[in-house]
Design an enzyme around this catalytic site. Structure first.
Site, mmCIF file in Angstrom:
data_model
loop_
_atom_site.group_PDB
_atom_site.id
_atom_site.type_symbol
_atom_site.label_atom_id
_atom_site.label_comp_id
_atom_site.label_asym_id
_atom_site.label_seq_id
_atom_site.Cartn_x
_atom_site.Cartn_y
_atom_site.Cartn_z
ATOM 1 N N LYS A 35 0.840 -1.197 0.000
ATOM 2 C CA LYS A 35 0.000 0.000 0.000
ATOM 3 C C LYS A 35 0.879 1.251 0.000
ATOM 4 O O LYS A 35 2.103 1.167 0.182
ATOM 5 C CB LYS A 35 -0.911 -0.001 1.226
ATOM 6 N N TYR A 255 18.605 28.904 8.712
ATOM 7 C CA TYR A 255 17.515 29.751 9.184
ATOM 8 C C TYR A 255 17.445 29.766 10.712
ATOM 9 O O TYR A 255 17.661 28.749 11.375
ATOM 10 C CB TYR A 255 16.176 29.248 8.642
#
Length: 360
Positions: A35, A255
């Site tokens: 899946k 950052y």
């Protein structure tokens, strides 16, 4: 030319892992669970690689099953979440799909359907996970109702474990006991074992096993386990260094400046970021593999880039390959640094990352 970020999927490793599952219960069958696009590895390619050996394939929903059928896969396809609308039942019947059923209402929808031929049902019991499944008190009656229907050929008894990956917990034994009690006297094949069950809970290895994450070489356990230790990693995520610089003590990287160098630090920028599916919340210290040894991510992961520490890797430079998980660095080891599990690492990789398949 193309961006350096790529995943390499080792199909022989997947075959090895499937064979490991089968070896733990030679008399039983194993439905290979593919899946979510084969847990991000590519469902159709994996199905083709395993088709000569796998007894069946498991997917979440009919759309995933259709993809396999249209690709020419001939082994049975099991819909683990069953059908969502009664209108799906005719396609399921026509294409010999197997279908999980988890409610009494679904049984009546099957009873009222007009089908070209009967279908195989996997009757799911809620033995304690409280997600999907018929209540144990209603299970015998549900089974008998299905057996009375002309639209049903065979019935497989099924449940799913909530805590099988936590070996010290008693919940799995409780679920086993509930399942055994509720199915007492029913003569039908049974399926209980997910990957953790296959690897560690011998009492759950019934007629059908459902190996999933183990097919891709990731252990479901936080600790070493003798069978899981034999798994081979199938997916290797790599990219390359695109810049190198020295960062002085007191300077920050990335950052928000959440990494500050406490010494002269050789820093590499690598072409991989959260837009590629690498977790943005991977912390400083998350391991990577460079030139045969471990290093670490430093600073915040950006959309397209991240930084790693090269201070102790003088031979690494622009163009050097960096492994983020795979053959040398298990995904199960990386995942806790990202506050996640290998499932989400694998399925999170985006289409920006080139995928290639190998057979050793």
């Amino acid at each position: 030319m193309s961006r350096a970020a790529k995943i390499t999927v080792d199909l022989d490793a997947i075959r090895h892992n499937y064979r490991l599952a089968r070896s733990l219960n030679p008399a039983g069958n194993a439905a290979a669970i593919i899946k979510a696009d084969g847990y991000g590895h590519g469902a159709v390619v994996i199905a083709k690689a395993l088709e000569s050996e796998a007894d069946a394939f498991g997917v979440a929903c009919i759309e995933e099953g259709i993809e396999l059928i249209e690709a020419g896969i001939n082994k049975p396809v099991l819909l683990l979440e069953g059908f969502f609308e009664a209108s799906e039942l005719e396609y399921i019947s026509e294409h010999d799909m197997w279908c999980a059923v988890h409610s009494l209402a679904q049984i009546e929808q099957i009873a009222n359907a007009t089908l070209s031929k009967p279908i195989t049902i996997w009757l799911k019991m809620n033995s304690g996970m409280n997600r999907l499944g018929v209540h144990p008190d209603d299970y015998q009656a549900a089974y008998q109702r299905l057996k009375q229907l002309d639209n049903v050929s065979d019935v497989v008894l099924m449940t799913h474990f909530a805590c099988a990956d936590e070996l010290e917990k008693s919940e799995t034994e409780a679920q086993l006991a509930t399942f055994n009690r509720a199915t007492d006297g029913i003569d039908a094949p049974a399926s209980m074992a997910n990957s953790a069950g296959v690897l560690a809970w011998s009492d759950s290895r019934r007629d059908w096993m459902r190996p999933g994450i183990m097919l891709y070489g990731a252990t479901p356990f936080p600790e070493s386990q003798e069978n899981a230790d034999q798994l081979m990693s199938a997916m290797t995520l790599t990219s390359e260094i695109i810049a190198v610089r020295d960062v002085q003590p007191g300077e920050s990287v990335g950052y928000a400046g959440n990494f500050c160098a406490d010494k002269l630090t050789r820093v590499a920028t690598v072409a991989l970021g959260y837009a590629d599916g690498y977790p943005r919340h991977a912390v400083t210290g998350t391991p990577v593999w460079v030139n045969g040894q471990r290093s670490r991510i430093i600073g915040r992961v950006s959309m397209d880039m991240l930084a790693i520490d090269l201070t102790d890797l003088p031979d690494a430079d622009v163009g050097t390959e960096v492994e983020f998980w795979g053959k040398n660095l298990p995904a199960a080891e990386v995942a806790p640094y990202c506050d996640t599990i290998p499932y989400t690492l694998f399925t999170g990789i985006t289409r920006r990352v080139h995928k290639r398949y190998i057979n050793r």
